[in-house]
Design a protein around this motif. Sequence first.
Motif, PDB file in Angstrom:
ATOM      1  N   SER A 121      96.744  49.718 -40.318  1.00 35.00           N
ATOM      2  CA  SER A 121      95.581  49.793 -39.448  1.00 35.00           C
ATOM      3  C   SER A 121      95.558  48.633 -38.450  1.00 35.00           C
ATOM      4  O   SER A 121      95.347  48.822 -37.255  1.00 35.00           O
ATOM      5  CB  SER A 121      94.298  49.792 -40.287  1.00 35.00           C
ATOM      6  N   SER A 125      98.531  48.913 -35.776  1.00 34.26           N
ATOM      7  CA  SER A 125      98.738  50.200 -35.115  1.00 34.26           C
ATOM      8  C   SER A 125      99.104  49.984 -33.649  1.00 34.26           C
ATOM      9  O   SER A 125      98.435  49.252 -32.920  1.00 34.26           O
ATOM     10  CB  SER A 125      97.462  51.040 -35.203  1.00 34.26           C
ATOM     11  N   PRO A 139      91.659  51.067 -44.974  1.00 37.71           N
ATOM     12  CA  PRO A 139      92.256  50.550 -43.740  1.00 37.71           C
ATOM     13  C   PRO A 139      91.385  49.443 -43.140  1.00 37.71           C
ATOM     14  O   PRO A 139      90.171  49.421 -43.309  1.00 37.71           O
ATOM     15  CB  PRO A 139      92.299  51.778 -42.818  1.00 37.71           C
ATOM     16  N   GLU A 141      90.464  48.763 -40.035  1.00 38.15           N
ATOM     17  CA  GLU A 141      89.433  49.173 -39.083  1.00 38.15           C
ATOM     18  C   GLU A 141      88.225  49.764 -39.797  1.00 38.15           C
ATOM     19  O   GLU A 141      87.085  49.529 -39.404  1.00 38.15           O
ATOM     20  CB  GLU A 141      90.011  50.174 -38.089  1.00 38.15           C
TER      21      GLU A 141
END
Length: 328
Positions: free
Chosen positions: A12, A15, A187, A189
């Motif tokens: 995450s 990315s 994750p 985020e």
Amino acid sequence: MWVTFNTPQARSMLSGRNVQFIPSIGTRDAWGTLHTILAAYRILRSGSYHYVVSTGAAVAVSFLPLAAWMGVQALYVESLARTHAPSATGRLLRLFPGVQTYTQYERWANDRWKYSGSVLDNWDTRLRGRRTAVRNVFVSLGTIQPYRFDRAVDAVRAVLPDDCSVTWQLGATSRADVPGTTHSELPWEQMGQLIRDSDAFVCHAGVGSVLQALDNGAVPLLAVRSARQGEHVDDHQEHFAREILRRGLGRILPLSGDAGGALQQIAQWEPLRQEELEAARELPPLPVLESQLRSFRYRGKGQAKRTAVPAAPHHKAQADSHNVGLHG
């Protein structure tokens, strides 16, 4: 180039970045560290790198001495968790003259360990302008394996309001007797969003959890792991929690005895970035690291140097204690 372990949080956070995932190395896993040297050699040979930077843990031992031997500048910045002395990783790395070592605490800096400031210098706290009722709580116990943290779960359950909504990231502490929604690992985020949506955030006293709390507008309520209770490899979380308490950047959740009102108290505070303060404190100078970090913007041999720009403020560089950044 970023090199780290393949976890939901790492995927995450990184990315869209240039990243290579390597097999996880356990705590004080000598065999895993040696095995990762082969991966480190392949990665370092794959590009023209000027610097290798890491905050540990074992993966730093796999990369930094090898990088120094290959003629790449190797920088090790000891974790914020190590408030009074270097970690086992740091003690090992300081034996290699080619590895440059830095501490984020002036109290134990010396000729071998240079002090260049701390990412915690970016933060202060203040009371919120209005009283916040606790209706939504997020609890994160970290993801370190295989260490359970049942004392924290029991302490949080004891202080939860009856009508409260709660989400848990339990890591290794699998439990079927907790209210609300449970996850083993989330994750990065999604964790950030849960912190922003919560009225109170409870976490173990890990560096990544504390920095993520501050970055997402929460002053954390810290549950401190104990090695004596089999909750971690050592008691560095106790020392780090004391540092956070000294700076006023968090509060401690009692794991035994009366902790009533702890959630309501922490909900009334919010973090404040230094640039938002009316009289910002001057950060310690970074004469060595700043010039070196700026040169990350230079590419390989034969390419023109780009105009150096100021390094980003410390709080914008979130890093897990296991991450290694390879910059070319």
